[in-house]
Design a protein around this motif. Sequence first.
Motif, PDB file in Angstrom:
ATOM      1  N   THR A  49       0.822  -1.216   0.000  1.00  8.77           N
ATOM      2  CA  THR A  49       0.000   0.000   0.000  1.00  8.77           C
ATOM      3  C   THR A  49       0.855   1.264   0.000  1.00  8.77           C
ATOM      4  OG1 THR A  49      -0.117   0.122   2.428  1.00  8.77           O
ATOM      5  CG2 THR A  49      -1.794  -1.205   1.302  1.00  8.77           C
TER       6      THR A  49
ATOM      7  N   GLN B 249      -4.617   0.408   8.012  1.00 14.05           N
ATOM      8  CA  GLN B 249      -4.763  -0.712   7.092  1.00 14.05           C
ATOM      9  C   GLN B 249      -4.928  -2.028   7.859  1.00 14.05           C
ATOM     10  OE1 GLN B 249      -5.130  -0.533   3.829  1.00 14.05           O
ATOM     11  NE2 GLN B 249      -4.867  -2.660   3.175  1.00 14.05           N
TER      12      GLN B 249
ATOM     13  N   ARG C 131      -8.336  -4.279   7.748  1.00 13.65           N
ATOM     14  CA  ARG C 131      -8.303  -5.697   7.356  1.00 13.65           C
ATOM     15  C   ARG C 131      -9.013  -6.552   8.407  1.00 13.65           C
ATOM     16  NH1 ARG C 131      -8.288  -8.797   4.732  1.00 13.65           N
ATOM     17  NH2 ARG C 131      -6.465 -10.134   4.732  1.00 13.65           N
TER      18      ARG C 131
ATOM     19  N   MET D 143     -10.113   1.278   2.995  1.00 15.78           N
ATOM     20  CA  MET D 143      -8.826   0.597   3.019  1.00 15.78           C
ATOM     21  C   MET D 143      -8.333   0.426   1.590  1.00 15.78           C
ATOM     22  SD  MET D 143      -9.890  -3.390   3.784  1.00 15.78           S
ATOM     23  CE  MET D 143      -8.280  -4.044   3.446  1.00 15.78           C
ATOM     24  N   THR D 144      -7.055   0.197   1.446  1.00 17.85           N
ATOM     25  CA  THR D 144      -6.481  -0.069   0.133  1.00 17.85           C
ATOM     26  C   THR D 144      -6.561  -1.560  -0.135  1.00 17.85           C
ATOM     27  OG1 THR D 144      -4.962   1.780   0.432  1.00 17.85           O
ATOM     28  CG2 THR D 144      -4.409   0.185  -1.278  1.00 17.85           C
TER      29      THR D 144
END
Length: 198
Positions: free
Chosen positions: A161, A172, A176, A187-188
Motif C-alpha cells: 500500500t 490498514q 483488514r 482501506m487499500t
Amino acid sequence: MTNDKMKPNQRLIVAISGASGAVYGIRALEMLKAAGIESHLVVSKAAALSLEAETDLSLGDVQALADVVYKPADIGAAIASGSFRTLGMLIAPCSVKTLGEITTGVTSSLVSRAADVCLKERRRLVLMVRESPLHLGHLRSMAAVTEMGAIVAPPMPAFYTKPKSLDDMVRQSVARSLALFDIDVPMTRWGEDISLND
C-alpha cells in the motif's frame, strides 16, 4: 446512545488488552463510528496503563469513542451473555495472557468471558495478537484458538500500500481486521486499488 436506524445485531465488541498497540483498538472504535456500527468497549486494567504510556489520550477519551462501555471486572455485563446479539468481537491488541485465557476457557475477566461467549455462540472472534518473538507455547495457543473457531490476525504492515506514516499502517491493519466481520471501512485493496501493473 444507540442509533435507532441500526439493526439490533449491528454491534461489535471491541476489547483493548494490555499488549503494546492500544492504538489498534482506538482506530477500530473510530472506524466503527464512521461505519455506523455500534461499538461495545471493554478495556483491561493493563490496557489502561498501555494507553497512558503509548498515547496522549486518557482512558476517558478512549471510552468516549464507544457507544457502550463496560468495566473489565463486570462479568454480568450484556456482552457476557450469548443472548445479547453482536457481530462478534475484536481484541485489538490481544495480549498473550488474554490469548491464553481464551484458549483454556479460564475466563477471569470480561474480556476473556466475552470472547468465550463469541466462540460458544459461533460468532466471529478476531485476535490481533501482539507478541514477538513467539515461543512454542504461544504458537500452540494460537493453533488451539484457531481450532476453536477464532481468527488470529496479527497486525502486519501491508507494504504494497506504500504507507506514508505509521498511522497508515495501523489503519490498514485495523481495516483488514474489520473486513473479517464484513464491515466496509476505507482501506487499500489489492486487485481493486493496487495491482502489479500499477
